[in-house]
Scaffold this motif. Structure first.
Motif, PDB file in Angstrom:
ATOM      1  N   HIS A 235      -7.109  -5.454  -0.101  1.00  0.00           N
ATOM      2  CA  HIS A 235      -5.913  -6.195  -0.489  1.00  0.00           C
ATOM      3  C   HIS A 235      -6.246  -7.201  -1.576  1.00  0.00           C
ATOM      4  CE1 HIS A 235      -2.071  -8.265  -0.127  1.00  0.00           C
ATOM      5  NE2 HIS A 235      -2.686  -9.408   0.105  1.00  0.00           N
TER       6      HIS A 235
ATOM      7  N   TYR B 274     -10.147 -10.118  -3.821  1.00  0.00           N
ATOM      8  CA  TYR B 274      -9.677  -9.160  -2.827  1.00  0.00           C
ATOM      9  C   TYR B 274     -10.260  -9.500  -1.457  1.00  0.00           C
ATOM     10  CZ  TYR B 274      -8.384  -5.984  -6.704  1.00  0.00           C
ATOM     11  OH  TYR B 274      -7.830  -5.417  -7.824  1.00  0.00           O
TER      12      TYR B 274
ATOM     13  N   ARG C  35       0.839  -1.182   0.000  1.00  0.00           N
ATOM     14  CA  ARG C  35       0.000   0.000   0.000  1.00  0.00           C
ATOM     15  C   ARG C  35       0.884   1.246   0.000  1.00  0.00           C
ATOM     16  NH1 ARG C  35      -2.300  -0.443   4.689  1.00  0.00           N
ATOM     17  NH2 ARG C  35      -3.840  -1.962   3.984  1.00  0.00           N
TER      18      ARG C  35
ATOM     19  N   THR D 245      -4.148   0.653  -2.317  1.00  0.00           N
ATOM     20  CA  THR D 245      -4.583  -0.737  -2.228  1.00  0.00           C
ATOM     21  C   THR D 245      -3.332  -1.595  -2.364  1.00  0.00           C
ATOM     22  OG1 THR D 245      -6.754  -0.290  -3.206  1.00  0.00           O
ATOM     23  CG2 THR D 245      -5.972  -2.555  -3.304  1.00  0.00           C
ATOM     24  N   SER D 246      -3.231  -2.646  -1.577  1.00  0.00           N
ATOM     25  CA  SER D 246      -2.084  -3.545  -1.664  1.00  0.00           C
ATOM     26  C   SER D 246      -2.473  -4.804  -2.432  1.00  0.00           C
ATOM     27  CB  SER D 246      -1.599  -3.919  -0.257  1.00  0.00           C
ATOM     28  OG  SER D 246      -2.650  -4.547   0.474  1.00  0.00           O
ATOM     29  N   GLY D 247      -1.454  -5.560  -2.854  1.00  0.00           N
ATOM     30  CA  GLY D 247      -1.754  -6.863  -3.419  1.00  0.00           C
ATOM     31  C   GLY D 247      -1.107  -7.188  -4.740  1.00  0.00           C
TER      32      GLY D 247
END
Length: 303
Positions: A267, A169, A96, A140-142
């Motif tokens: 995520h 997600y 993030r 947003t992470s991932g």
């Protein structure tokens, strides 16, 4: 910097397609005009229209154009969390706060700059989108899918277009969702009242479908899993806010009183697709970031 201009249609413009008219009255190509119309940056009477909209007398055209910034695309070594890699592609787990590719205000220090220092990348979709098959928001992470050469990029883009790449997600959202699972089928387009936001809108909104299921409920929050059927800008964030359960920490669509997370608690944890060069099914998952794990533990221990 955003440049704005507007004018009203006189007799000589009546009956023309809007894309043709704007191209003739500016120094832009018709393709560029069509892109701006689709993105909601060209409006007629302050409303989004289609490229083939036929102009009437006194229609007012307004254009908002982001002035192009010169980006430095020099490789910048950075630590990358690579979850899968072969000679054709790789999958990275983006933290993030990291911007995916250069944009106004983010000319350096993006994921793309780090990727350029790490490996060769495709360039079939432009220098500033090298290797980038799909995007996730800065906060947003991932997981992100990255193409190393043009052939694999084009094949992955086709898979994405035909919805053959499964993207899932996990999110912490406000409120208690009553249903165990559901489908949000609501078109998304540019918010005419705020150009930085997207919104659910029937007026020239594009099809947008999100599946969700509840993983765990807490007193004031719900932990959910979401799957993208389509991939519109801010889709999960817009859809969850639309049903009254905005993502915790979301600065654009969320609530002021929220979890102490720097950015939205969203995520991209799972990517599944058929490798376009080997026909092997690739299924990769990435664990939740530490701050989401910490907040979930707090919520579990809140009476």
């Amino acid at each position: 910097m955003e440049t704005k201009k507007s004018w009203k249609i006189a007799e000589d413009g009546v009956g023309e397609r809007v894309d043709k008219h704007v191209a003739a009255h500016t120094n832009m190509s018709r393709q560029s005009v069509q892109t701006l119309i689709k993105e909601g940056n060209i409006l007629v009477n302050n409303k989004q229209v289609k490229n083939n909209y036929v102009l009437a007398r006194d229609d007012e055209i307004s254009i908002a154009i982001q002035e192009r910034t010169s980006f430095s695309l020099k490789p910048e070594p950075m630590s990358l969390d690579v979850r899968y890699e072969d000679e054709h592609l790789l999958i990275v787990n983006k933290p993030r706060g990291l911007v995916v590719h250069p944009a106004p205000g983010h000319a350096t220090g993006t994921l793309l700059h780090g990727l350029l220092a790490y490996t060769s990348l495709s360039d079939v979709y432009g220098e500033e989108r090298q290797g980038i098959v799909h995007r996730i928001d800065k906060d947003t992470s991932g997981l992100l899918l990255i193409a190393k050469h043009n052939d694999v990029h084009e094949r992955l883009a086709e898979q994405l277009k035909h919805r053959n790449i499964e993207r899932k997600y996990k999110a912490i959202v406000h409120g208690s969702i009553l249903h165990e699972k559901g489908t949000i089928d609501a078109p998304i387009g540019r918010d005419p009242k705020n150009r930085k936001r997207m919104a659910v809108t029937d007026h020239h909104g594009k099809e947008a479908v999100t599946y969700f299921q509840v993983l765990e409920r807490f007193q004031d929050y719900t932990f959910v899993e979401c799957e993208l059927v389509t991939g519109r800008t801010h889709q999960i964030r817009v859809h969850m806010a639309y049903i009254g359960h905005p993502v915790a920490g979301d600065p654009l669509y969320g609530r002021k009183k929220t979890l102490p997370i720097d950015g939205q608690a969203l995520h991209a944890f799972s990517l599944t697709f058929v490798h376009p060069m080997t026909d092997e099914t690739i299924a990769i998952e990435a664990p939740l970031p530490d701050d989401m794990v910490k907040e979930l533990e707090k919520l579990k221990n809140t009476p």
